[in-house]
Structure formats: structure tokens, C-alpha cells
Write a protein that holds these residues in place. Structure first.
Motif, PDB file in Angstrom:
ATOM      1  N   ALA A 288       0.800  -1.218   0.000  1.00 35.45           N
ATOM      2  CA  ALA A 288       0.000   0.000   0.000  1.00 35.45           C
ATOM      3  C   ALA A 288       0.833   1.269   0.000  1.00 35.45           C
ATOM      4  O   ALA A 288       0.305   2.367  -0.163  1.00 35.45           O
ATOM      5  N   GLY A 289       2.154   1.122   0.223  1.00 36.10           N
ATOM      6  CA  GLY A 289       3.019   2.285   0.073  1.00 36.10           C
ATOM      7  C   GLY A 289       3.580   2.906   1.328  1.00 36.10           C
ATOM      8  O   GLY A 289       4.016   4.053   1.304  1.00 36.10           O
ATOM      9  N   GLY A 290       3.634   2.159   2.423  1.00 33.39           N
ATOM     10  CA  GLY A 290       4.170   2.721   3.662  1.00 33.39           C
ATOM     11  C   GLY A 290       5.643   3.069   3.579  1.00 33.39           C
ATOM     12  O   GLY A 290       6.074   4.128   4.059  1.00 33.39           O
ATOM     13  N   PHE A 291       6.435   2.202   2.956  1.00 35.55           N
ATOM     14  CA  PHE A 291       7.867   2.435   2.819  1.00 35.55           C
ATOM     15  C   PHE A 291       8.108   3.687   1.972  1.00 35.55           C
ATOM     16  O   PHE A 291       8.883   4.585   2.348  1.00 35.55           O
ATOM     17  N   SER A 292       7.445   3.749   0.824  1.00 31.05           N
ATOM     18  CA  SER A 292       7.591   4.910  -0.053  1.00 31.05           C
ATOM     19  C   SER A 292       7.122   6.193   0.629  1.00 31.05           C
ATOM     20  O   SER A 292       7.742   7.249   0.479  1.00 31.05           O
TER      21      SER A 292
END
Length: 369
Positions: free
Chosen positions: A21-25
């Protein structure tokens, strides 16, 4: 010289593999990085990734199908500074079969391929702590050996999210590689966390609607009560992804007997054997960070209310800001949240990477004068 430096705008770009879902980004974007490509083969996660960004670079594709020609075309148009991501952890996990022959264990080899082709200045690979000792440390050693062979100074560390201001006792291992022809003999020094940075579950979510009391699920119960809540609220005026899970009266009655910070084993056995409730079920401790948010969301209860936490409450505990919207079914949303790298933790790692890149940039500017 100083005037020239001030006019330079850094444009650090990343690729996020197995992005979910994009937590790292999100954490890296908070630190000023730009995402040029994000890959995951789960449509729901990519829909969420793109929904929350103007620059919709998320692609739903099996990483094996993103071949080198396509990758070379991407890097011809983008100067990629770093690669981040966490190969699926099922094969490594401390939970489950820990099958050494699990095909998912070799997905990090695709990560290696991307690094070999792109040659970014740095990479960061995140995974569950079970990777460190599975097959007597074979996977850990193999990761270090492969990336070292590509010319990277590799270090790793097991990080506890609560030590970095995330209200959750989540432990994950991070491998960081710095390209040695750029950083010479420098190895990454992880940001120092401390238990004094911990945020409790009540500090994290107490301003969200009291759904057991019939509050409107989209309206904040109070003004922000602390810095963490203020940070999570950002520019949000309403609460999204906050649908309650409807339990039976019997289930709610049993949950009500579990004390703050306790488990279902703290109540008489007759109450939980009637429905074969999992003995791992526990209530969040209002005065401590949460246990690890998982993908199933049904292993822990709200610290005060007689229900499992909502998607938004889980996202708060993962340090996603309230304006980050999760698409798909409620079950899908829970999985997306549970799989994510906590953005606040990722941000602090990104800030340390930023410092190293600035040093390299300054040295290059000095040489060019």
C-alpha cells in the motif's frame, strides 16, 4: 561556492519493490525522496498506492515479468538514487511453516536483479526477523554475500518500531547497502531509537470516534490530545476507513471480560472455549505500544472498547496519517495495513540516507570547483 550550492535542488528518486500500500515509499517521500516506480502484483495495494499520490507510478505486475529491457528503459529516463522494498515474508516468517523450499524465499533474488541492473547509490531491504536465523542464517548470509559482490557495503539491524515513535512493538530487520564506489568504506549507521520514544495505544487513537458509544465514525471525538495525534491528523477534517466490525453480543460480552492489557486467558476458561476463541487474543494495553498489527486484525481488541480495532485505528498504530486512504474491501484494507512498513520508521531511515547523500554531493561540488 555557497550561492551555487543553495541553487541546487536535489532530486533523489527511488524504486519500491513489493511496495504494498506504500508505507515504505511514504516514509521516504516525507523525507523528500520521489518515487519513480512501485511494483506489487496485488491490484488492491497498487490501487491504494496510486490513490494517495498525484504521481501514480504504481504498477500491478509480477516482478518476474518486469524484465531488464523495461527496467533499462525506466532508468534511461530517471536517475534512480535508491531501491527500497521488502520481498514477501511468508517463507521467512517466524510464524507458520518456515519452509526453506518456499518459492517466496527466493523473491529477494529479483530484488538483487533490480539492484544489479540499476546500480543505485543505496538499497534497503526489509523483512521479518525470522529471516535472520532461518536455515542457520543462510538467507541472511546470502543476501549480504550477493549484494557485497555487486559492490555494496552491507549492514543490517533488527529495529523495533516503538523505539522510533511508532505505537507498535513491531520488529523487522533492515538490510542497507551503500555503493562503495560512491561512499568508499562508509557503512550505514542506523538511526538510534530508544524506548523513551514510545507512544501508547491510547495516545495514538484516543481522539478517534468512540464507536461502541455510537459516535459518528467519520467525526473526531476530540481535538488532538498530543503531538502524535496532531501529526497523524495532518490536514484531515474527517475520519476515513473507520467502519466498525460487528460482533455478536456473546463475543462482545466475552471481550468485555478481558482487562486492559490482558489476554483472553485472564478470564475463566468456560467463556472462551464455548466458541473456540484463539488463546492468543489479547486486549491492547492503553499505557503501552500495541503488539504487532497483523494482516488478519482479529488477534487483538481495542484497549477500551469491546471490538477489534478499525482499519483507521490499525493504520494509526502503523503511523499512516489519517489522510492516507485505503481502497478495496475492509478485509483487503486490513491486510494492506498489516503488510506495510511503518511510514514514520521509514522516514527516519530515509533522513539518515539523506545525510549521507548530502555529504557525497558536497564532496562532488568541492571537486568541481
Amino acid at each position: 561556492m555557497e550561492h551555487y550550492k543553495e541553487d541546487i535542488i536535489m532530486d533523489y528518486k527511488t524504486i519500491d519493490l513489493f511496495c504494498g500500500a506504500g508505507g515504505f515509499s511514504l516514509g521516504f517521500e516525507m523525507a523528500g525522496f520521489k518515487t519513480s516506480l512501485a511494483i506489487d502484483k496485488w491490484d488492491h495495494a497498487i490501487n491504494t498506492f496510486n490513490h494517495n499520490r498525484d504521481n501514480q507510478v504504481g504498477i500491478s505486475i509480477d516482478i518476474n515479468e518486469f524484465d531488464n529491457d523495461r527496467l533499462k528503459a525506466l532508468i534511461a529516463q530517471n536517475d534512480i538514487t535508491g531501491i527500497i522494498g521488502g520481498p514477501p515474508c511468508q517463507g521467512f516468517s517466524m510464524v507458520g511453516t518456515r519452509d526453506e523450499s518456499d518459492d517466496r524465499n527466493s523473491l529477494y533474488l529479483q530484488y538483487v536483479r533490480f539492484v544489479e541492473v540499476v546500480r543505485p547509490k543505496f538499497f534497503i531491504l526489509e523483512n521479518v526477523k525470522g529471516l535472520l536465523n532461518l536455515k542457520k542464517g543462510h538467507f541472511k548470509d546470502d543476501i549480504i554475500e550477493r549484494f557485497s559482490g555487486l559492490g555494496y557495503n552491507v549492514t543490517y539491524k533488527l529495529l523495533k518500531a516503538s523505539d522510533y515513535g511508532v505505537p507498535q512493538n513491531r520488529e523487522r530487520v533492515f538490510f542497507v547497502g551503500l555503493r562503495n564506489d560512491v561512499f568508499n568504506d562508509t557503512f550505514f549507521a542506523f538511526p538510534k531509537g530508544h524506548e523513551s520514544n514510545s507512544v501508547s495505544t491510547s495516545q495514538a487513537i484516543s481522539d478517534l470516534p468512540s464507536l461502541d458509544n455510537g459516535d459518528d465514525q467519520e467525526i473526531y471525538k476530540t481535538e488532538p490530545q498530543n503531538d502524535y495525534q496532531q501529526l497523524m491528523r495532518n490536514n484531515s477534517d474527517t475520519v476515513s476507513n473507520n467502519e466498525i466490525t460487528n460482533h455478536t453480543e456473546q463475543t462482545k460480552n466475552i471481550i468485555s471480560l478481558v482487562p486492559d492489557g490482558g489476554s483472553i486467558k485472564d478470564i475463566p476458561e468456560e467463556y472462551y472455549t464455548v466458541r473456540n476463541y484463539n488463546t492468543a487474543f489479547k486486549r491492547m494495553d492503553s499505557e503501552k505500544p500495541s503488539t504487532t498489527i497483523d494482516c488478519g486484525h482479529r488477534n487483538y481488541f481495542h484497549y477500551k472498547e469491546n471490538r477489534v480495532p478499525t482499519v483507521r485505528e490499525s493504520a494509526r498504530i502503523q503511523s499512516f496519517p489519517d489522510d492516507y486512504y485505503f481502497t478495496g474491501s475492509k478485509t483487503s484494507q486490513y491486510t494492506q495495513v498489516g503488510n506495510a512498513v511503518p511510514p514514520l520508521l521509514a522516514k527516519q531511515i530515509a533522513q539518515e540516507i539523506n545525510k549521507l547523500l548530502e555529504v557525497v554531493q558536497d564532496e562532488q561540488l568541492t571537486l568541481n570547483v
